[in-house]
Design a protein around this motif. Structure first.
Motif, PDB file in Angstrom:
ATOM      1  N   ILE A   2       3.645  38.962  34.079  1.00  0.00           N
ATOM      2  CA  ILE A   2       4.259  37.971  33.209  1.00  0.00           C
ATOM      3  C   ILE A   2       5.005  37.009  34.114  1.00  0.00           C
ATOM      4  O   ILE A   2       5.879  37.397  34.866  1.00  0.00           O
ATOM      5  CB  ILE A   2       5.213  38.629  32.193  1.00  0.00           C
ATOM      6  N   GLU A   3       4.641  35.756  34.034  1.00  0.00           N
ATOM      7  CA  GLU A   3       5.278  34.762  34.879  1.00  0.00           C
ATOM      8  C   GLU A   3       6.608  34.349  34.262  1.00  0.00           C
ATOM      9  O   GLU A   3       6.755  34.348  33.041  1.00  0.00           O
ATOM     10  CB  GLU A   3       4.349  33.552  35.023  1.00  0.00           C
ATOM     11  N   THR A   6       7.448  32.682  30.594  1.00  0.00           N
ATOM     12  CA  THR A   6       6.362  32.780  29.627  1.00  0.00           C
ATOM     13  C   THR A   6       6.615  33.851  28.581  1.00  0.00           C
ATOM     14  O   THR A   6       6.082  33.769  27.492  1.00  0.00           O
ATOM     15  CB  THR A   6       5.019  33.070  30.318  1.00  0.00           C
ATOM     16  N   SER A   7       7.397  34.856  28.889  1.00  0.00           N
ATOM     17  CA  SER A   7       7.656  35.926  27.941  1.00  0.00           C
ATOM     18  C   SER A   7       8.781  36.792  28.491  1.00  0.00           C
ATOM     19  O   SER A   7       8.865  37.018  29.686  1.00  0.00           O
ATOM     20  CB  SER A   7       6.391  36.770  27.758  1.00  0.00           C
ATOM     21  N   ARG A 132       0.409  35.717  25.958  1.00  0.00           N
ATOM     22  CA  ARG A 132      -0.360  34.749  26.763  1.00  0.00           C
ATOM     23  C   ARG A 132      -1.612  34.311  25.999  1.00  0.00           C
ATOM     24  O   ARG A 132      -2.731  34.624  26.395  1.00  0.00           O
ATOM     25  CB  ARG A 132      -0.758  35.383  28.097  1.00  0.00           C
ATOM     26  N   GLU A 135      -5.498  33.514  27.268  1.00  0.00           N
ATOM     27  CA  GLU A 135      -5.718  33.963  28.639  1.00  0.00           C
ATOM     28  C   GLU A 135      -6.701  35.137  28.666  1.00  0.00           C
ATOM     29  O   GLU A 135      -6.545  36.087  27.902  1.00  0.00           O
ATOM     30  CB  GLU A 135      -4.410  34.409  29.290  1.00  0.00           C
ATOM     31  N   SER A 177      -8.804  36.698  25.452  1.00  0.00           N
ATOM     32  CA  SER A 177      -7.650  36.896  24.598  1.00  0.00           C
ATOM     33  C   SER A 177      -7.647  35.851  23.494  1.00  0.00           C
ATOM     34  O   SER A 177      -8.020  34.705  23.695  1.00  0.00           O
ATOM     35  CB  SER A 177      -6.377  36.770  25.455  1.00  0.00           C
TER      36      SER A 177
END
Length: 182
Positions: A2-3, A6-7, A132, A135, A177
């Motif tokens: 997880i970047e 982003t979350s 995401r 993705e 996804s």
């Protein structure tokens, strides 16, 4: 995987019918060591690691990082699921820039054959689709690992290619996804 921005990590625990996916805790340390020391678990991931080395190296709270879920049954860790970026230097990619999220999972031998991997991975993939949207997720496993290949199919992964890596034939697949309906 997880970047930043982003979350939130860790997410709230994710309950399934029988399991809970959650962040790692200190009480999970013995199960992490057992996972990586087990010859059965290590069969398709390069073998078991020496327990003595693991006892020295595994931190007090192992697996405490973005993208790593503990899979718990009745409060006790039985496995783990990870989302990590697939290294650019490795074969098997579906995007020109690489770095796709790669699904990984390990379960204690006693948890095999009960459908826990399917249940937990389905929940983790659902979480990923929400975190995401759009993705892809990739998965690679040895072609000799029939259980993992059947699980990949049940999870909706489709074969992209096969190649040799780590001295074994590998199956590489992708699952695209989509945002889950709320």
């Amino acid at each position: 995987m997880i970047e930043p921005g982003t979350s939130a990590w860790p997410p709230a625990p994710i309950p399934t019918e029988r399991l809970v996916l959650r962040a790692s805790e200190a009480r999970d340390r013995a199960a992490f060591i057992e996972l990586f020391a087990s010859p059965d678990v290590g069969t398709y991931i390069g073998g078991a690691q020496p327990r003595e080395e693991l006892e020295r190296a595994v931190p007090e709270v192992p697996g405490r990082r973005p993208g790593c879920f503990v899979v718990a049954l009745d409060g006790r860790m039985i496995g783990m699921i990870t989302f990590d970026p697939r290294g650019v230097e490795r074969r098997g990619h579906v995007r020109p820039v690489a770095g796709e999220a790669e699904l990984g999972y390990l379960f204690l031998r006693e948890a095999w054959g009960h459908g826990y991997a399917l249940e937990a991975c389905t929940a983790a993939l659902g979480w990923f689709a929400d975190a995401r949207p759009g993705e892809p997720v990739v998965l690679s496993t040895q072609t000799a690992n029939g259980r993992a290949m059947r699980l990949a199919e049940k999870l909706g992964f489709t074969e992209v290619e096969r190649f040799e890596e780590y001295g074994s034939d590998q199956w590489f697949g992708v699952r695209h996804s989509a945002t889950r309906a709320g």
